[in-house]
Design an enzyme around this catalytic site. Structure first.
Site, PDB file in Angstrom:
ATOM      1  N   ILE A  31       0.811  -1.220   0.000  1.00 27.42           N
ATOM      2  CA  ILE A  31       0.000   0.000   0.000  1.00 27.42           C
ATOM      3  C   ILE A  31       0.852   1.281   0.000  1.00 27.42           C
ATOM      4  CG2 ILE A  31      -0.279   0.343   2.505  1.00 27.42           C
ATOM      5  CD1 ILE A  31      -3.332   0.680   1.912  1.00 27.42           C
ATOM      6  N   HIS A  88      13.287  -4.167  11.247  1.00 29.24           N
ATOM      7  CA  HIS A  88      12.367  -3.391  10.404  1.00 29.24           C
ATOM      8  C   HIS A  88      11.034  -4.068  10.128  1.00 29.24           C
ATOM      9  CE1 HIS A  88      11.377  -0.112   7.701  1.00 29.24           C
ATOM     10  NE2 HIS A  88      12.524   0.452   7.984  1.00 29.24           N
ATOM     11  N   HIS A  95       6.015 -11.986   5.616  1.00 27.49           N
ATOM     12  CA  HIS A  95       5.792 -11.482   4.253  1.00 27.49           C
ATOM     13  C   HIS A  95       7.132 -11.274   3.564  1.00 27.49           C
ATOM     14  CE1 HIS A  95       5.774  -8.191   7.181  1.00 27.49           C
ATOM     15  NE2 HIS A  95       6.368  -7.441   6.274  1.00 27.49           N
ATOM     16  N   HIS A  97       8.914  -9.216   0.574  1.00 17.15           N
ATOM     17  CA  HIS A  97       8.789  -8.069  -0.320  1.00 17.15           C
ATOM     18  C   HIS A  97       9.480  -8.396  -1.646  1.00 17.15           C
ATOM     19  CE1 HIS A  97       7.903  -4.952   2.906  1.00 17.15           C
ATOM     20  NE2 HIS A  97       8.471  -5.871   3.658  1.00 17.15           N
TER      21      HIS A  97
END
Ligand code: 5GP
Ligand code: ZN
Length: 133
Positions: A31, A88, A95, A97
């Site tokens: 997002i 981080h 997940h 990236h």
């Protein structure tokens, strides 16, 4: 898991721009992308860190990351998976990236604080880790 943002996205309780779905795997656009095409690939199995996810729930992840890298047309890209706040991680559902790196400014910026080489220490560490695998 109730209350988990990404579990809600998997269930469709929170909308997402879905890119891929199978029985074990879900992928969608980030997002707040670091670059155009920044996508997230997640196991449907809920777990906060990589070590919390059974192997069979992970086997499709990298093939889907590959498909996404190819589909975005990215020739330079990073694959990133953060575990823990200091590393981080913000969302506590594993997940991966896939972040296209189209130029110096966009995409992932990486700090790489290399340490001096100590061959004896590296050898000892290698043996120590292997003994625990
Ligand atoms: P982390 O820092 O935990 O590795 O990355 C979490 C990522 O999830 C961030 O890049 C962030 O933009 C993305 N993210 C957080 N909330 C949402 C959301 O509601 N929808 C989508 N599509 N991505 C989200
Ligand atoms: Zn979850």
């Amino acid at each position: 898991m109730a209350g988990c943002l990404f579990c809600k996205i998997i269930k469709g309780e929170i909308p997402s721009f879905k890119l891929f779905e199978s029985d074990r795997t879900f992928a969608f656009l980030d997002i707040n992308p670091l670059s155009k095409g920044h996508a997230l690939v997640i196991p449907k199995f809920h777990g906060a860190k990589l070590t919390d996810i059974p192997d069979d729930q992970l086997s499709e992840i990298l093939p889907v990351v590959k498909k996404l890298a190819a589909a975005t047309g990215a020739t330079n890209y990073n694959v990133l998976q953060n575990n823990g706040r200091i590393a981080h991680q913000v969302v506590d559902h594993v997940h991966f990236h896939m972040i296209p790196k189209p130029n110096e400014e966009q995409g992932l910026g990486v700090g790489w604080p290399q340490q001096a080489t100590d061959m004896d220490a590296l050898k000892a560490l290698c043996e120590e880790i292997k003994a625990k695998m």
